[in-house]
Write an enzyme that holds these catalytic residues in place. Structure first.
Site, PDB file in Angstrom:
ATOM      1  N   ARG A 194       0.854  -1.195   0.000  1.00 18.10           N
ATOM      2  CA  ARG A 194       0.000   0.000   0.000  1.00 18.10           C
ATOM      3  C   ARG A 194       0.883   1.236   0.000  1.00 18.10           C
ATOM      4  NH1 ARG A 194      -5.063   2.284   2.439  1.00 18.10           N
ATOM      5  NH2 ARG A 194      -4.814   4.472   1.886  1.00 18.10           N
ATOM      6  N   ARG A 203      -5.184   2.359  -4.779  1.00 21.55           N
ATOM      7  CA  ARG A 203      -4.418   1.616  -3.781  1.00 21.55           C
ATOM      8  C   ARG A 203      -4.507   0.117  -4.038  1.00 21.55           C
ATOM      9  NH1 ARG A 203      -8.221   4.457   0.347  1.00 21.55           N
ATOM     10  NH2 ARG A 203      -7.561   6.008  -1.090  1.00 21.55           N
ATOM     11  N   ASP A 221      -6.970  -1.344   0.855  1.00 20.32           N
ATOM     12  CA  ASP A 221      -7.441  -0.402   1.862  1.00 20.32           C
ATOM     13  C   ASP A 221      -8.254  -1.201   2.873  1.00 20.32           C
ATOM     14  OD1 ASP A 221      -7.912   2.072   3.086  1.00 20.32           O
ATOM     15  OD2 ASP A 221      -9.735   2.425   1.925  1.00 20.32           O
TER      16      ASP A 221
END
Length: 160
Positions: A82, A91, A94
């Site tokens: 990440r 990303r 998450d």
């Protein structure tokens, strides 16, 4: 303590990212009775110059404190590379702590219930898979909250 977390990914094979995170959660010594919602596709929140997301919600029991749980979630994110380049940006993974029992937490690093969860269909729809009758902080059940949201962008991907 019974906790709920949101899972999301839109980079580097998002389904593999969620599968890896789910496996990590299910096999972690401090997380018990892990259950996962169905997985849904959704449009990104914020900048639209990024791929669509896949999202799910997980629930489990834990004896970890909220901050220790946050640290665990962030370590899982880091293990899956990440990178925090911009707010609401793309990303690999998450993991958001949505609910920690009935607790209200306001710390510099952590706000629970998650401050935006009630307005996000990609959180409330998978949450309804796990706890449709749970009462939320605004007095609605999860099902009632879901009926108030536009979820037209959500696409069912698979049952977990």
């Amino acid at each position: 303590m019974h906790a709920y977390i949101g899972l999301g990914s839109n980079l580097e094979n998002p389904m593999a990212q969620l599968d890896c995170a789910i496996s990590t959660l299910k096999n972690h010594d401090n997380l018990h009775n892990v259950r996962i919602s169905s997985i849904y596709g959704s449009k990104p929140v914020g900048p639209q110059d990024q791929p669509d997301y896949i999202n799910a919600v997980a629930t489990f029991d834990t004896h970890l404190s909220p901050i220790d749980l946050l640290d665990l979630l962030q370590s899982i994110e880091q293990s899956q590379r990440r990178v925090r380049e911009r707010h609401w940006g793309p990303r690999t993974l998450d993991l958001d702590l949505l609910l920690y029992g009935q607790e209200t937490i306001a710390l510099p690093r952590l706000t629970v219930p998650h401050p935006f969860m009630l307005e996000r269909g990609f959180v409330i729809k998978p949450l309804s898979d796990l706890a449709p009758d749970m009462l939320l902080t605004n007095g609605n059940t999860v099902t009632e909250q879901l009926q108030q949201l536009d979820t037209s962008d959500l696409v069912f991907i698979k049952e977990e």
